[in-house]
Design an enzyme around this catalytic site. Structure first.
Site, PDB file in Angstrom:
ATOM      1  N   HIS A  82      12.913 -36.648   8.138  1.00  0.00           N
ATOM      2  CA  HIS A  82      11.970 -35.328   8.845  1.00  0.00           C
ATOM      3  C   HIS A  82      13.484 -35.026   9.160  1.00  0.00           C
ATOM      4  CE1 HIS A  82       9.613 -33.834  11.180  1.00  0.00           C
ATOM      5  NE2 HIS A  82      10.184 -33.738  12.080  1.00  0.00           N
ATOM      6  N   ASP A 161      -2.541 -36.059  15.735  1.00  0.00           N
ATOM      7  CA  ASP A 161      -2.179 -35.229  15.993  1.00  0.00           C
ATOM      8  C   ASP A 161      -1.701 -33.660  15.957  1.00  0.00           C
ATOM      9  OD1 ASP A 161       0.675 -34.657  15.750  1.00  0.00           O
ATOM     10  OD2 ASP A 161       1.195 -33.572  14.088  1.00  0.00           O
ATOM     11  N   ARG A 168      -1.573 -29.558  23.492  1.00  0.00           N
ATOM     12  CA  ARG A 168      -0.137 -28.906  23.770  1.00  0.00           C
ATOM     13  C   ARG A 168       0.424 -27.681  24.097  1.00  0.00           C
ATOM     14  NH1 ARG A 168       2.689 -33.115  20.580  1.00  0.00           N
ATOM     15  NH2 ARG A 168       4.453 -31.908  21.767  1.00  0.00           N
ATOM     16  N   SER A 183       4.307 -37.346  18.196  1.00  0.00           N
ATOM     17  CA  SER A 183       3.616 -36.702  17.349  1.00  0.00           C
ATOM     18  C   SER A 183       4.353 -36.530  15.511  1.00  0.00           C
ATOM     19  CB  SER A 183       3.873 -35.081  17.841  1.00  0.00           C
ATOM     20  OG  SER A 183       3.565 -34.501  16.253  1.00  0.00           O
ATOM     21  N   LYS A 187       3.115 -39.256  12.206  1.00  0.00           N
ATOM     22  CA  LYS A 187       2.748 -38.556  10.740  1.00  0.00           C
ATOM     23  C   LYS A 187       4.212 -39.545   9.982  1.00  0.00           C
ATOM     24  CE  LYS A 187       3.765 -34.899  13.129  1.00  0.00           C
ATOM     25  NZ  LYS A 187       3.722 -33.405  13.478  1.00  0.00           N
TER      26      LYS A 187
HETATM   27  N1  URA Z   1       8.101 -31.494  15.969  1.00  0.00           N
HETATM   28  C1  URA Z   1       6.392 -31.804  15.840  1.00  0.00           C
HETATM   29  O1  URA Z   1       6.238 -32.186  14.875  1.00  0.00           O
HETATM   30  N2  URA Z   1       5.478 -32.092  17.275  1.00  0.00           N
HETATM   31  C2  URA Z   1       6.154 -32.194  18.114  1.00  0.00           C
HETATM   32  O2  URA Z   1       5.161 -32.115  19.396  1.00  0.00           O
HETATM   33  C3  URA Z   1       7.298 -31.237  18.672  1.00  0.00           C
HETATM   34  C4  URA Z   1       7.587 -31.266  17.423  1.00  0.00           C
END
Ligand code: URA
Ligand code: CA
Length: 436
Positions: A82, A161, A168, A183, A187
């Protein structure tokens, strides 16, 4: 248990239990708690934060809010990477086939461009015919048979999410460390990988500009991933200037092909091998980092990683001939050079301005509904530390629509700071954070 009590408890700064976090997340996803209560709860989390144990629980509960991928049938050790997002960050396009060539299993779900950063899914879609909308069966079937697949996120994974992020975004609560970590990691956990590497960018073009913030994020991501049983590490890498020399979708596919041929920009190739080495080690396939890095470089120069990329393109319906003939990729109608107004050494090259300029030309999205143009973007010819003479080309804009051309030109020109003295090129990899 009721929602008001849980908002109060967090507002007062007391840690929540697993049962309490499950209550909030499950009921919210089921539509049983209204947005205004979750908004208040998010603001309480923003101000009172969460300890590592709460953050790990939140991550786990969010991951389980939808479909979890089961990679037990995969042929090799399943890995994922990621990036917190950068400009011209072509790494996924190179790293995925490179890791597959190293014998690891890569079931990668990626996203689209938003704001000044690009998205791997848009980049792949510049390859004629390439399908990113694989069904779950197609995706898992391809992973089990060939060890590699690269597709768009599906709606049924981690719905918590998506819902929380939208809220948010409009309640000023994106900027909270436990919420960011949950978050990102929910994933990754739902994606099923056992080994994870995170590229935490730092600098002008990054989500977090300050090194200390990036370091804190990296440490927390690694801690939470480890608590949830993953082999995880993070590299903190410099995103003050764009990575490699291409920014834009088809342009980055070209750059990835060059890099997979062992002929790409050095910073991009090095970063891919450094990130990849973390996963080769997590898989137990190398004795040392040095050995892992050397092996990955040899898979680039030996052509094995390029072959894997071509196989991936073919498997997902894309035109495999683009590998030998990049002219088959979309290209822009016009190019406009940006020239140096003075002689000297490049002292700065602001990645954020370059990313914004590329988006203005149509390579990215400012809002989710924007359409991107795969052909356009920016080719960077001079980077930090390079000497230039007056009138020398610093960058080339690849353009179709000329609507925002002047603005994009201005941004690219102002992104460059040309100094008179030798500029020190700061290191690309600033720190490495490993799990227990
Ligand atoms: N990237 C994400 O996937 N989630 C966040 O909250 C901030 C950056
Ligand atoms: Ca690039």
């Amino acid at each position: 248990m009721n929602t008001v009590d849980l908002i109060r408890k967090k507002r007062n700064g007391d840690p929540l239990t697993r049962e309490e976090i499950e209550y909030i997340i499950r009921r919210y996803v089921a539509g049983e708690i209204p947005d205004y209560q979750i908004a208040a709860w998010l603001m309480a989390v923003y101000f009172r934060s969460m300890n590592d144990e709460e953050t790990a629980i939140l991550t786990d509960v969010m991951a389980h809010s939808g479909v979890m991928l089961d990679l037990a049938g995969a042929p090799g050790f399943p890995v994922d990477k990621h990036s917190t997002g950068g400009v011209g960050d072509t790494t996924t396009l190179v790293l995925i086939p490179l890791l597959a060539a190293a014998g690891l299993t890569v079931a990668k779900l990626s996203g689209r461009s938003l704001g000044h950063t690009g998205g791997t899914i848009d980049k792949l879609e510049s390859i004629p015919g390439f399908r990113t909308d694989l069904s779950r069966e197609e995706f898992l079937g391809q992973v089990e048979r060939f060890g590699v697949a690269l597709a768009d996120h599906t709606e049924d994974m981690v719905p918590a999410d998506r819902l929380l992020y939208e809220l948010r975004d409009v309640t000023c609560t994106v900027d909270s460390l436990p919420l960011i970590v949950a978050s990102i990691m929910s994933k990754k956990i739902a994606g099923g990988a056992k080994g994870i590497v995170i590229d935490v960018k730092t600098g002008e073009g990054a989500f977090l500009r300050e090194l200390e913030d990036s370091r804190k994020l990296a440490r927390t991501l690694v801690s939470i991933g480890s608590q949830l049983g993953r082999k995880i590490s993070a590299l903190i890498t410099r995103m003050s200037e764009p990575l490699g020399s291409m920014v834009g979708n088809a342009l980055e596919v070209r750059e990835a092909i060059d890099t997979l041929r062992g002929k790409g920009p050095e910073d991009l190739a090095d970063l891919c091998c450094e990130l990849g080495a973390e996963l080769v080690i997590a898989a137990g396939e190398a004795q040392s980092r040095q050995a892992a890095i050397a092996r990955l470089h040899s898979l680039l120069s030996g052509g094995e990683a390029l072959d894997k990329f071509q196989e991936l393109v073919r498997l997902q319906g894309g035109d495999p001939k683009v590998v030998d003939d990049p002219q088959r990729l979309p290209s822009a109608a016009k190019t406009f050079p940006i020239r140096a107004a003075q002689a000297g050494v490049i002292a700065k090259l602001n990645a954020l301005d370059i990313g914004r300029a590329a988006s203005l030309l149509g390579a990215g999205r400012f809002v989710k509904e924007d359409r991107i143009d795969p052909a356009v973007g920016i080719q960077i010819l001079a980077k930090i530390g390079d000497s230039v003479s007056v009138g020398e080309e610093l960058a080339v804009l690849h353009v179709n629509e000329q609507q925002h051309l002047d603005e994009a030109r201005g941004l690219v020109l102002s992104a460059y700071v040309i100094g008179s003295e030798l500029a020190e090129v700061p290191p690309l990899i600033i720190d490495r954070i490993t799990g227990n």
